[in-house]
Design a protein around this motif. Structure first.
Motif, PDB file in Angstrom:
ATOM      1  N   TYR A  29       0.775  -1.246  -0.017  1.00 45.18           N
ATOM      2  CA  TYR A  29       0.134   0.134  -0.337  1.00 45.18           C
ATOM      3  C   TYR A  29       0.875   1.490   0.251  1.00 45.18           C
ATOM      4  N   VAL A  30       2.298   1.178   0.685  1.00 44.83           N
ATOM      5  CA  VAL A  30       2.638   2.327   0.011  1.00 44.83           C
ATOM      6  C   VAL A  30       4.325   2.174  -0.002  1.00 44.83           C
ATOM      7  N   ALA A  31       4.808   1.334  -0.426  1.00 47.38           N
ATOM      8  CA  ALA A  31       5.818   1.378  -1.044  1.00 47.38           C
ATOM      9  C   ALA A  31       5.636   1.316  -2.878  1.00 47.38           C
ATOM     10  N   LEU A  32       4.782   0.701  -2.912  1.00 44.46           N
ATOM     11  CA  LEU A  32       4.688   0.143  -4.174  1.00 44.46           C
ATOM     12  C   LEU A  32       3.805   1.621  -4.927  1.00 44.46           C
ATOM     13  N   ALA A  33       4.454   1.994  -6.097  1.00 41.78           N
ATOM     14  CA  ALA A  33       3.539   3.027  -7.026  1.00 41.78           C
ATOM     15  C   ALA A  33       2.234   3.304  -7.970  1.00 41.78           C
ATOM     16  N   ARG A  34       2.850   1.546  -8.242  1.00 37.49           N
ATOM     17  CA  ARG A  34       1.434   1.506  -9.316  1.00 37.49           C
ATOM     18  C   ARG A  34       0.012   1.909  -8.753  1.00 37.49           C
ATOM     19  N   PRO A  35      -0.826   1.468  -7.758  1.00 36.09           N
ATOM     20  CA  PRO A  35      -2.144   2.458  -7.783  1.00 36.09           C
ATOM     21  C   PRO A  35      -1.920   3.528  -7.531  1.00 36.09           C
ATOM     22  N   TRP A  36      -1.307   4.264  -7.087  1.00 37.40           N
ATOM     23  CA  TRP A  36      -1.212   5.627  -6.548  1.00 37.40           C
ATOM     24  C   TRP A  36      -1.201   6.275  -7.922  1.00 37.40           C
ATOM     25  N   GLY A  37      -0.079   5.663  -9.381  1.00 33.25           N
ATOM     26  CA  GLY A  37       0.512   6.751 -10.236  1.00 33.25           C
ATOM     27  C   GLY A  37       1.319   7.016 -10.332  1.00 33.25           C
ATOM     28  N   HIS A  38       2.390   7.281  -9.195  1.00 31.18           N
ATOM     29  CA  HIS A  38       3.638   7.649  -9.405  1.00 31.18           C
ATOM     30  C   HIS A  38       4.058   7.026  -8.061  1.00 31.18           C
ATOM     31  N   ALA A  39       5.705   7.930  -7.979  1.00 27.78           N
ATOM     32  CA  ALA A  39       6.259   6.732  -7.061  1.00 27.78           C
ATOM     33  C   ALA A  39       5.882   7.220  -5.771  1.00 27.78           C
ATOM     34  N   THR A  40       5.913   6.411  -4.783  1.00 35.23           N
ATOM     35  CA  THR A  40       5.305   7.089  -2.997  1.00 35.23           C
ATOM     36  C   THR A  40       6.069   8.110  -2.199  1.00 35.23           C
ATOM     37  N   ASP A  41       7.735   8.371  -2.707  1.00 36.62           N
ATOM     38  CA  ASP A  41       8.518   8.549  -1.761  1.00 36.62           C
ATOM     39  C   ASP A  41       7.966  10.056  -1.556  1.00 36.62           C
ATOM     40  N   THR A  42       7.175  10.772  -2.766  1.00 34.66           N
ATOM     41  CA  THR A  42       6.226  12.483  -2.057  1.00 34.66           C
ATOM     42  C   THR A  42       5.057  11.775  -1.662  1.00 34.66           C
ATOM     43  N   ILE A  43       4.478  11.167  -1.502  1.00 42.45           N
ATOM     44  CA  ILE A  43       3.437  11.043  -0.740  1.00 42.45           C
ATOM     45  C   ILE A  43       3.511  10.780   0.798  1.00 42.45           C
ATOM     46  N   PHE A  44       3.903   9.285   0.940  1.00 39.34           N
ATOM     47  CA  PHE A  44       5.008   9.159   1.904  1.00 39.34           C
ATOM     48  C   PHE A  44       6.238   9.090   2.714  1.00 39.34           C
ATOM     49  N   PRO A  45       7.155  10.453   2.422  1.00 38.02           N
ATOM     50  CA  PRO A  45       7.839  10.782   2.047  1.00 38.02           C
ATOM     51  C   PRO A  45       9.127   9.375   3.547  1.00 38.02           C
ATOM     52  N   THR A  46       8.846   9.662   4.182  1.00 37.62           N
ATOM     53  CA  THR A  46       9.466   8.893   5.292  1.00 37.62           C
ATOM     54  C   THR A  46       8.576   7.285   6.174  1.00 37.62           C
ATOM     55  N   ALA A  47       7.224   7.154   5.384  1.00 35.57           N
ATOM     56  CA  ALA A  47       6.819   5.384   5.715  1.00 35.57           C
ATOM     57  C   ALA A  47       7.338   5.024   4.448  1.00 35.57           C
ATOM     58  N   HIS A  48       7.497   5.639   3.226  1.00 36.86           N
ATOM     59  CA  HIS A  48       8.460   4.840   2.305  1.00 36.86           C
ATOM     60  C   HIS A  48       9.715   4.335   2.028  1.00 36.86           C
ATOM     61  N   GLN A  49      10.200   5.480   2.871  1.00 38.65           N
ATOM     62  CA  GLN A  49      11.467   4.453   3.232  1.00 38.65           C
ATOM     63  C   GLN A  49      11.784   2.920   4.392  1.00 38.65           C
ATOM     64  N   LEU A  50      10.132   2.783   5.406  1.00 40.13           N
ATOM     65  CA  LEU A  50      10.299   1.367   6.047  1.00 40.13           C
ATOM     66  C   LEU A  50       9.774   0.415   4.928  1.00 40.13           C
ATOM     67  N   ALA A  51       8.736   1.037   4.098  1.00 38.68           N
ATOM     68  CA  ALA A  51       7.709   0.527   3.080  1.00 38.68           C
ATOM     69  C   ALA A  51       8.547  -0.631   2.371  1.00 38.68           C
ATOM     70  N   GLN A  52       9.956  -0.015   2.101  1.00 35.01           N
ATOM     71  CA  GLN A  52      10.266  -0.510   1.011  1.00 35.01           C
ATOM     72  C   GLN A  52      10.795  -2.389   1.405  1.00 35.01           C
ATOM     73  N   TYR A  53      10.956  -2.151   2.343  1.00 36.51           N
ATOM     74  CA  TYR A  53      11.258  -3.564   2.755  1.00 36.51           C
ATOM     75  C   TYR A  53      10.288  -4.313   3.730  1.00 36.51           C
ATOM     76  N   GLY A  54       9.253  -3.941   3.223  1.00 40.08           N
ATOM     77  CA  GLY A  54       8.031  -4.452   4.090  1.00 40.08           C
ATOM     78  C   GLY A  54       7.060  -6.453   3.350  1.00 40.08           C
ATOM     79  N   TRP A  55       8.531  -6.183   2.188  1.00 39.63           N
ATOM     80  CA  TRP A  55       8.158  -7.681   1.820  1.00 39.63           C
ATOM     81  C   TRP A  55       9.402  -8.686   2.268  1.00 39.63           C
ATOM     82  N   LEU A  56       9.421  -8.316   3.106  1.00 36.11           N
ATOM     83  CA  LEU A  56      10.371  -9.659   4.695  1.00 36.11           C
ATOM     84  C   LEU A  56       8.866 -10.218   5.053  1.00 36.11           C
TER      85      LEU A  56
END
Length: 393
Positions: A29-56
């Motif tokens: 929901y937070v790391a992937l760009a596809r549902p939002w239409g663009h990269a999520t680092d501008t939508i969730f500047p901090t949460a995006h950094q953590l969410a990138q490792y949620g696949w673990l």
């Protein structure tokens, strides 16, 4: 070797299972760009950094699975294990396919389903073996789990013992380590080099809990922890792309893996036995249906409402909705249908035993044969011929 603890349910393990599921939800929901239409680092500047490792969270699932499945096969037959797993997996899975299909067919804005062949094949849970696309991308892990169950079923044929589990750990470790070099499709398919360290470590942790920790088991765990590091870069590339895998630091992924090993190890040693909060057991029960339904359904909702609702509120709302839906699936479908499946499958096994057992007894103890009259002695006989008696084997 005497058993130290029984295989009673661990509430803390249920809590870790839910945490792993939420990690995967957070990633989608937070790391992937596809549902939002663009990269999520501008939508969730901090949460995006953590969410990138949620696949673990998937790796944590496999570690937990090694522990739980080793616990569940102890003292069971292959038939009992099959009944337990099939009645546990399929009800929520079928519900997940139905719900996902309805949502995607109704709102095909994020994902699409053409025809019904894919849906029908997915109902078997074997689509990963015949190159059929998944109805929901998260289903790929289920085929990995099925292969692990098959491996455990083979061990069960030889008997689930401490010794045989150690042999499994050794043989599987060797096969997983050599598979990339041997390049034999069958070995690679079942050795699962990327995920084997988590399953094997889980088995070793359960042996610790059941029989007590020792140097051999700790050596197995440490070896698997080291082997698990080999594929972090590959998993980053698969989940976030090759460019991200080159630029992102790997230490957060290593930290998550070490932390998961440490937590399961603490549970194996009994450090969390005092935690018996009932809500954790309920939370653990939501994990599987939540995992099954959250991706395509949740990301469709995010895609649909992304321009009308604030992003943090939208993510929180969709997550809450998925949790509530998972609870409904568990209570209304998974539990009653699971009980029904267990009942009919046990009856089927009992019927098989009823028909097979007499045949086995007859094979071991054939019916006594009726003795025939001995031939008459002739003048050429040197000794008199006596009648023979027949004795059942």
């Amino acid at each position: 070797m005497a058993e130290r603890r029984s295989g009673n349910r661990l509430a803390a393990l249920d809590g870790l299972r839910l945490l792993a599921a939420l990690m995967v939800v957070f990633y989608h929901y937070v790391a992937l760009a596809r549902p939002w239409g663009h990269a999520t680092d501008t939508i969730f500047p901090t949460a995006h950094q953590l969410a990138q490792y949620g696949w673990l969270g998937v790796e944590v699932f496999f570690l937990i699975s090694g522990f739980v499945i080793c616990m569940s096969v102890w003292g069971r037959t292959v038939g009992e294990f099959a009944v337990s797993r099939l009645s546990r997996l399929f009800p929520a899975y079928w519900a997940g396919i139905l719900l996902t299909t309805v949502v995607v067919k109704t709102w095909p804005e994020f994902a699409s389903l053409r025809g019904w062949n894919k849906v029908i094949t997915n109902l078997t849970m074997l689509q990963g073996g015949n190159d059929t696309p998944d109805v929901d991308p998260v289903y790929w892990t289920l085929f990995v789990e099925l292969k692990f169950y098959l491996i455990m079923a083979v061990v069960m044929l030889f008997g689930i013992t401490y010794r045989n589990c150690l042999i499994l750990c050794g043989v599987w470790t060797a096969a997983a380590a050599l598979a990339p070099v041997l390049k034999t499709p069958l070995i690679s398919e079942f050795a699962m080099p990327q995920y084997a360290p988590f399953f094997i470590a889980g088995i070793a942790f359960h042996l610790m809990r059941r029989h007590g920790a020792n140097a051999i088991l700790w050596a197995i765990v440490i070896l698997q922890l080291l082997l698990a590091q080999r594929y972090i870069g590959d998993r980053l590339a698969v989940n976030l792309g090759a460019a991200a895998a080159q630029s992102l630091p790997t230490w957060p992924a290593r930290f998550v893996i070490v932390a998961a090993f440490a937590l399961i190890g603490a549970m194996a040693l009994g450090l969390f036995d005092r935690i018996q909060w009932k809500w954790l057991t309920t939370a653990g029960a939501l994990t599987y249906p939540l995992y099954l339904i959250h991706m395509n359904i949740g990301m469709t909702l995010i895609h649909h409402f992304r321009d009308t609702l604030p992003a943090p509120f939208l993510v929180a709302s969709v997550t809450a909705l998925m949790l509530a839906t998972a609870w409904l699936v568990h209570r209304l479908i998974e539990r009653p249908l699971g009980r029904w499946l267990r009942t009919i499958m046990r009856r089927g096994i009992d019927d098989i035993r009823h028909h097979v057992a007499p045949r086995r007894r007859n094979a071991r103890h054939p019916a006594p044969q009726t003795p025939t009259a001995p031939p008459q002695a002739t003048q050429n006989d040197r000794t008199p011929q006596h009648s023979r008696t027949f004795e059942s084997a």
